[in-house]
Motif scaffolding. Structure first.
Motif, PDB file in Angstrom:
ATOM      1  N   TYR A 107       0.846  -1.327  -0.018  1.00 53.22           N
ATOM      2  CA  TYR A 107       0.012  -0.105  -0.064  1.00 53.22           C
ATOM      3  C   TYR A 107       0.887   1.223  -0.226  1.00 53.22           C
ATOM      4  N   ALA A 145      -7.938   2.795  -5.684  1.00 50.42           N
ATOM      5  CA  ALA A 145      -7.228   2.024  -6.500  1.00 50.42           C
ATOM      6  C   ALA A 145      -7.886   1.440  -7.445  1.00 50.42           C
ATOM      7  N   LEU A 164       1.543   8.370  -3.447  1.00 49.19           N
ATOM      8  CA  LEU A 164       0.976   9.256  -4.607  1.00 49.19           C
ATOM      9  C   LEU A 164      -0.179  10.124  -3.917  1.00 49.19           C
ATOM     10  N   HIS A 165      -0.841   9.718  -2.807  1.00 46.91           N
ATOM     11  CA  HIS A 165      -1.590  10.188  -2.377  1.00 46.91           C
ATOM     12  C   HIS A 165      -1.251  11.542  -1.525  1.00 46.91           C
ATOM     13  N   MET A 201       0.750   3.922  -3.160  1.00 48.37           N
ATOM     14  CA  MET A 201      -0.519   4.370  -3.215  1.00 48.37           C
ATOM     15  C   MET A 201      -0.603   5.748  -2.189  1.00 48.37           C
ATOM     16  N   GLY A 220      -5.164  10.999 -14.686  1.00 49.05           N
ATOM     17  CA  GLY A 220      -5.442  10.012 -13.946  1.00 49.05           C
ATOM     18  C   GLY A 220      -6.339  10.331 -12.597  1.00 49.05           C
ATOM     19  N   THR A 234      -7.926   9.174  -2.678  1.00 46.90           N
ATOM     20  CA  THR A 234      -7.451   8.243  -3.765  1.00 46.90           C
ATOM     21  C   THR A 234      -7.956   6.912  -3.697  1.00 46.90           C
ATOM     22  N   SER A 252      -6.661   8.436  -9.057  1.00 50.20           N
ATOM     23  CA  SER A 252      -6.658   6.783  -9.224  1.00 50.20           C
ATOM     24  C   SER A 252      -5.369   6.373  -9.193  1.00 50.20           C
ATOM     25  N   TYR A 253      -5.302   5.263  -8.462  1.00 53.57           N
ATOM     26  CA  TYR A 253      -3.818   4.460  -8.551  1.00 53.57           C
ATOM     27  C   TYR A 253      -4.011   3.283  -9.157  1.00 53.57           C
ATOM     28  N   HIS A 254      -3.408   3.012 -10.261  1.00 51.98           N
ATOM     29  CA  HIS A 254      -3.696   1.786 -11.188  1.00 51.98           C
ATOM     30  C   HIS A 254      -2.594   0.814 -10.462  1.00 51.98           C
TER      31      HIS A 254
END
Length: 415
Positions: free
Chosen positions: A133, A150, A139-140, A136, A171, A148, A228-230
């Protein structure tokens, strides 16, 4: 990394898993022989350095409570942080059952407020996956996001089962549709959300939404910039009988997509002290996953055999999942079945018989591929023949069969 509190949503009812959730929540359903589904989420937390976890329960929680205990298998038995099981309760002002996962979070706003954290990581307790995690969360933090989400690419043919997300070139989520009949993309929400703590508290306190995907996300997409987190790794939603069966059986291929032997990302679980598996002198085994304490004296092929299972001499098990403590007596045949814990299949019985693939009469949309299900602690009489797409409810006894020697495909046997 952001100071983070993880909240695992593990309280929902899952009728699409039929007898597997008749006496337990989906998060507590066994998987890959020795694990429970929630083990993956709990292990992801600790492997990601998150040791402050709440598990929200409601439906049939006893099995889940007993499994988690004080959290020792996951190193979550801590004085500060650790794991806490949070369940519905009444107050002097009244109270009620939680109406959905957003309502469950709202019922625990006091717990969220107490946490000295920057972010709340909301997780589903009913998915099978391995995920760090931390990227992610990074990024947040880097984007100073309120929320954010996933996402994971799924087959267009399966997209109708999920919350489907559309994103722009940066994104940012532009649309969220819960289980649309005509999906506009194949990016599915994984049920993993990072909220800025104060933002989550404001959203929950000011609204009355019941469900995150159905009610809350479509609103928030237009209220704030949802990032978004891909996620590119393995992820499976095993919320239907067919998906559960396929995810288990996929572990039997030569190089499975889900690597349970990775020393860098161990999946922890509560394990019973059992001896090594015993393979009898006349046994034949081919392409199985065999767990501690099982005793195989007959033939087992392409099957998942959980701890403590016994397959007697002359018995045959093919393409099946047998959960802990199940017994297949001499001469019995189990073909393409899911057999729950502590089931006894009498000598000479055939479970999963013939080529008639009539769908189950009570749940034709769930059982139509030939799988037969046997619920927990059921007793299958000797020499009975049970067809395809049959459901045997938990704790059925031999008397429940009413003297039948043949159970037709598509039937259901109740207590």
């Amino acid at each position: 990394m952001l100071r983070t509190y993880a909240m695992i949503l593990a309280g929902g009812e899952s009728p699409a898993l039929s007898v597997l959730t008749a006496e337990r929540s989906e998060a507590a359903v066994p998987f890959a022989g020795k694990y429970r589904i929630i083990d993956f989420t709990l292990s992801n937390c600790v492997n990601s350095g998150i040791y402050n976890v709440g598990v929200l329960t409601q439906y049939r929680p006893r099995s889940l409570h007993e499994h988690i205990g004080v959290g020792k298998p996951w190193d979550l038995d801590r004085r500060i942080g650790g794991v806490r099981v949070l369940h519905p309760y009444l107050t002097s002002e009244g109270g009620a059952w939680q109406r959905g996962n957003a309502d469950a979070l709202r019922a625990n706003l006091d717990i969220i407020a107490e946490q000295k954290v920057d972010a709340v990581l909301v997780l589903a307790g009913d998915h099978v996956y391995k995920m760090d995690y931390r990227p992610m969360l990074q990024l947040h933090e880097d984007l100073d996001a309120d929320l954010t989400l996933a996402v994971h690419s799924v087959s267009p043919h399966e997209a109708h089962r999920y919350g489907i997300v559309s994103v722009d070139a940066d994104g940012i989520v532009t649309q969220f549709e819960e289980k649309p009949r005509r999906p506009r993309s194949s990016l599915a929400s994984m049920g993993i959300y990072v909220f800025r703590k104060n933002f989550l508290m404001e959203v929950l306190a000011s609204g009355d939404e019941q469900n995150i995907g159905r009610d809350l996300m479509p609103k928030l997409v237009h209220q704030t910039s949802v990032v978004s987190y891909h996620f590119q790794g393995y992820w499976a939603d095993v919320g239907t009988v067919q998906a559960y069966y396929e995810a288990n059986m996929a572990l039997l291929v030569e190089t499975p997509a889900l690597d349970l032997h990775d020393p860098e990302w161990v999946i922890h679980t509560k394990s019973e002290e059992r001896p090594a598996a015993e393979i009898g002198e006349n046994a034949r085994v081919d392409g199985n996953l065999l767990c501690d304490g099982c005793r195989i004296y007959g033939t087992v092929a392409r099957s998942i055999i959980a701890p403590g299972v016994v397959v007697a001499e002359g018995a045959i098990v093919r393409d099946s999942i047998l959960l802990s403590g199940a017994v297949v007596e001499a001469g019995a045949v189990v073909d393409r079945c899911i057999v729950d814990k502590e089931v006894v299949i009498g000598s000479g019985a055939v479970v999963g018989d013939g080529e008639d693939n009539t769908p189950n009469q009570r749940a034709p949309e769930l059982l139509n591929t030939g799988l037969t299900l046997v619920g927990r602690s059921a007793q299958i009489p000797a020499n009975v023949r049970i067809g395809r797409n049959v459901v045997i409810r938990p704790r059925v006894t031999a008397a429940s069969f009413g003297g039948q020697t043949v159970v037709s495909s598509g039937a259901t046997i109740n207590r």
